[in-house]
Design an enzyme around this catalytic site. Structure first.
Site, mmCIF file in Angstrom:
data_model
loop_
_atom_site.group_PDB
_atom_site.id
_atom_site.type_symbol
_atom_site.label_atom_id
_atom_site.label_comp_id
_atom_site.label_asym_id
_atom_site.label_seq_id
_atom_site.Cartn_x
_atom_site.Cartn_y
_atom_site.Cartn_z
ATOM 1 N N SER A 128 0.823 -1.200 0.000
ATOM 2 C CA SER A 128 0.000 0.000 0.000
ATOM 3 C C SER A 128 0.859 1.253 0.000
ATOM 4 O O SER A 128 1.901 1.299 0.649
ATOM 5 C CB SER A 128 -0.916 0.028 1.226
ATOM 6 O OG SER A 128 -1.652 1.240 1.258
ATOM 7 N N GLY A 129 0.383 2.252 -0.706
ATOM 8 C CA GLY A 129 1.068 3.534 -0.726
ATOM 9 C C GLY A 129 1.063 4.192 -2.088
ATOM 10 O O GLY A 129 1.611 5.278 -2.253
ATOM 11 N N LYS A 182 -4.597 -6.197 3.615
ATOM 12 C CA LYS A 182 -4.563 -5.111 2.633
ATOM 13 C C LYS A 182 -5.978 -4.730 2.204
ATOM 14 O O LYS A 182 -6.280 -3.539 2.017
ATOM 15 C CB LYS A 182 -3.745 -5.556 1.421
ATOM 16 C CG LYS A 182 -3.758 -4.584 0.230
ATOM 17 C CD LYS A 182 -3.206 -3.218 0.586
ATOM 18 C CE LYS A 182 -2.832 -2.389 -0.634
ATOM 19 N NZ LYS A 182 -3.872 -2.235 -1.645
ATOM 20 N N HIS A 185 -7.449 -2.668 4.891
ATOM 21 C CA HIS A 185 -6.828 -1.347 4.761
ATOM 22 C C HIS A 185 -7.558 -0.522 3.716
ATOM 23 O O HIS A 185 -7.892 0.647 3.943
ATOM 24 C CB HIS A 185 -5.355 -1.503 4.372
ATOM 25 C CG HIS A 185 -4.723 -0.250 3.835
ATOM 26 N ND1 HIS A 185 -4.944 0.218 2.548
ATOM 27 C CD2 HIS A 185 -3.872 0.644 4.406
ATOM 28 C CE1 HIS A 185 -4.289 1.336 2.354
ATOM 29 N NE2 HIS A 185 -3.616 1.617 3.466
ATOM 30 N N GLU A 189 -9.668 2.894 3.978
ATOM 31 C CA GLU A 189 -9.314 4.014 3.088
ATOM 32 C C GLU A 189 -10.562 4.609 2.433
ATOM 33 O O GLU A 189 -10.742 5.831 2.413
ATOM 34 C CB GLU A 189 -8.340 3.506 2.029
ATOM 35 C CG GLU A 189 -7.938 4.505 0.967
ATOM 36 C CD GLU A 189 -7.094 3.862 -0.107
ATOM 37 O OE1 GLU A 189 -7.350 4.125 -1.298
ATOM 38 O OE2 GLU A 189 -6.177 3.081 0.237
ATOM 39 N N TYR A 190 -11.436 3.744 1.910
ATOM 40 C CA TYR A 190 -12.688 4.216 1.315
ATOM 41 C C TYR A 190 -13.480 5.045 2.329
ATOM 42 O O TYR A 190 -14.002 6.115 2.019
ATOM 43 C CB TYR A 190 -13.547 3.026 0.883
ATOM 44 C CG TYR A 190 -13.312 2.478 -0.500
ATOM 45 C CD1 TYR A 190 -12.029 2.199 -0.967
ATOM 46 C CD2 TYR A 190 -14.379 2.205 -1.343
ATOM 47 C CE1 TYR A 190 -11.819 1.672 -2.224
ATOM 48 C CE2 TYR A 190 -14.187 1.677 -2.615
ATOM 49 C CZ TYR A 190 -12.904 1.408 -3.048
ATOM 50 O OH TYR A 190 -12.714 0.885 -4.296
ATOM 51 N N ARG A 287 -19.858 5.669 -3.179
ATOM 52 C CA ARG A 287 -19.136 5.728 -4.458
ATOM 53 C C ARG A 287 -20.038 5.253 -5.597
ATOM 54 O O ARG A 287 -20.031 5.830 -6.690
ATOM 55 C CB ARG A 287 -17.865 4.885 -4.401
ATOM 56 C CG ARG A 287 -16.787 5.482 -3.553
ATOM 57 C CD ARG A 287 -15.405 5.036 -3.974
ATOM 58 N NE ARG A 287 -14.409 5.486 -3.026
ATOM 59 C CZ ARG A 287 -13.104 5.371 -3.208
ATOM 60 N NH1 ARG A 287 -12.637 4.815 -4.319
ATOM 61 N NH2 ARG A 287 -12.252 5.801 -2.295
#
Length: 468
Positions: A128-129, A182, A185, A189-190, A287
């Site tokens: 991630s990143g 992940k 994660h 994030e969403y 979304r």
């Protein structure tokens, strides 16, 4: 040949950045891409790092360029392309050679691939990143066999982000554990992005703030408890100037959010695990709804304009900040709760404090809260942030602000799906006797599903519904 310590397949945006990161940390790397011209261009543009990079034109040449026992990272699109690449590569490898899938795989695919490997070395790691993280230090979440992870951990530790001298790379557990972490994660994030967008909506539509004023508010919040990568870049997005219109760039961006499906995977898997993550689910739904621009315009024309300006003094900037803090804690509470559910379901014993540590730098959700979350999860035997004293105090001190913000927004037609879901979660969790007894009565009435009595705890009871 056989001089390179590791290989990499797939020189797209993320693969190229990761390969440069590996070379930048002193490791000789062999690379291969299906399109040879891409490999040649990558080598020619590597600059001072080109001496650490060995380009290859065939898979056989790639394998020959790596010192045995070999380790080869796959950075190809998730799904069938990964299976196809493994099928093409595995016959060329020895029994000790390792394949590492570092793409955005669904963890269930990684579980299957680990079984299909039939004991041959295989790792699935979440990275991630984004492009910047891949190039200069991502957060890395590994899954597979621990001894196999240890074979390459020196490389993964070296290329990972650094937080106070600790690498943001960690072994999560067997099979697809790394890709599962992940996925969670990405779900967080969403949700984090959606909650920030909702507060932006209040500032813009409810309080009449300009993009520049909003940028200053986010920048100030980034100096306090909300300090995080997402708050930081939200301020920078709001401050960005559009040359074409000579105004804020944010004001000309179409309000339809894209997605690659990882948040959706998280929401789907949460249902399988019976893990309540309403903030994340609300963010995924938001979304989806953002893409329905024509329908939203039609509904606005039919039912009237949505968001209305707030009255003077209805909400303060401080109240909004406190509400966002509360929402963020509730979101992470749900995310870590889903990880606990997966630990029980799959027998993984996922290391929650270590996960929080891995997320402290490099990844998209990195924030100042994660250090405290790691400490709280280590100290709290329930592994639930809501009951950890540090975060219980935060929730006690901020839920009133969240309630005020959600109620005020609702009265003025400003949608807050994620923040509203967080408040509903909090209120549900702090209600010792809820209303599901009515649901159980209904289920027994139409389907004789039975219920448990509250007075004597007797189970499989039925009501005299025929007499009702």
């Amino acid at each position: 040949m056989s001089d390179c310590e590791i290989g990499l397949i797939g020189l797209g945006t993320m693969g190229a950045a990761l390969a440069l990161n590996i070379a930048d940390n002193g490791f000789d790397i062999a690379v291969w891409n299906r399109t040879t011209s891409v490999t040649e261009t990558f080598k020619s543009e590597a600059g001072a790092l080109s001496d650490k990079i060995t380009p290859t034109t065939t898979l056989e040449e790639l394998v020959a360029a790596i010192k045995p026992p070999r380790a080869i990272i796959l950075m190809v699109p998730a799904g069938q392309p990964v299976d196809d690449q493994i099928a093409a590569l595995r016959p060329l490898l020895g029994d000790d050679d390792l394949i590492i899938d570092a793409g955005n795989a669904n963890f269930r695919d990684t579980n299957r691939r680990a079984i299909d490997a039939k004991g041959l070395p295989f790792l699935g790691i979440g990275v991630s990143g984004g492009e910047e993280g891949a190039r200069f230090g991502p957060a890395i979440m590994g899954g597979g066999d621990r001894a196999t992870w240890d074979r390459v951990s020196h490389i993964l530790d070296a290329i990972a982000a650094d937080f106070n001298g600790e690498p943001c790379a960690g072994f999560m557990g067997a099979e697809g554990a790394g890709h599962f972490v992940k996925a969670v994660h990405n779900g967080i994030e969403y949700a984090d992005m959606q909650m920030i967008a909702e507060v932006y909506g209040i500032l813009r539509d409810g309080m009449g703030k300009s993009a520049g004023e909003i940028a200053e508010i986010f920048a100030s919040w980034n100096e306090g408890p909300l300090q995080s990568y997402l708050i930081e870049i939200s301020g920078k997005v709001a401050a960005s100037h559009d040359v074409a219109t000579d105004g804020p760039l944010l004001d000309v961006i179409v309000d339809a959010a894209g997605q690659k499906g990882t948040g959706r995977w998280t929401a789907i898997e949460a249902q399988h695990l019976a893990a309540p993550i309403p903030v994340i689910e609300a963010a995924v739904v938001a979304r989806n709804m953002s893409a329905r621009r024509d329908e939203r315009a039609k509904a606005e024309a039919l039912f009237g304009t949505g968001p209305q300006p707030l009255g003077d003094g209805a909400l303060s900037i401080e109240t909004l900040e406190q509400a966002l803090i509360c929402g963020k804690v509730l979101c992470y509470t749900q995310g870590f709760g889903m990880i606990v559910a997966a630990s029980k379901e799959f027998g993984w014993d996922l290391p929650l404090p270590e996960i929080a540590k891995v997320w402290r730098a490099g990844c998209i959700i990195r924030s100042s809260m994660l250090d405290d979350m790691s400490a709280s999860l280590a100290e709290n035997p329930d592994r639930d942030l809501m009951f950890a004293p540090f975060f219980a105090d935060i929730l006690s001190n901020t839920h009133g602000s969240l309630r005020n913000v959600v109620a005020t927004a609702a009265m003025n037609g400003i949608p807050l799906p994620a923040l509203g879901a967080g408040l509903a979660y909090f209120d549900t969790m702090r209600t010792a006797r809820g209303t599901a007894n009515m649901i159980q009565g209904q289920r027994d009435f139409f389907g004789l599903h039975g219920f448990v009595r509250l007075d004597d705890n007797s189970s499989d009871q039925h009501g005299p519904w025929a007499n009702a």
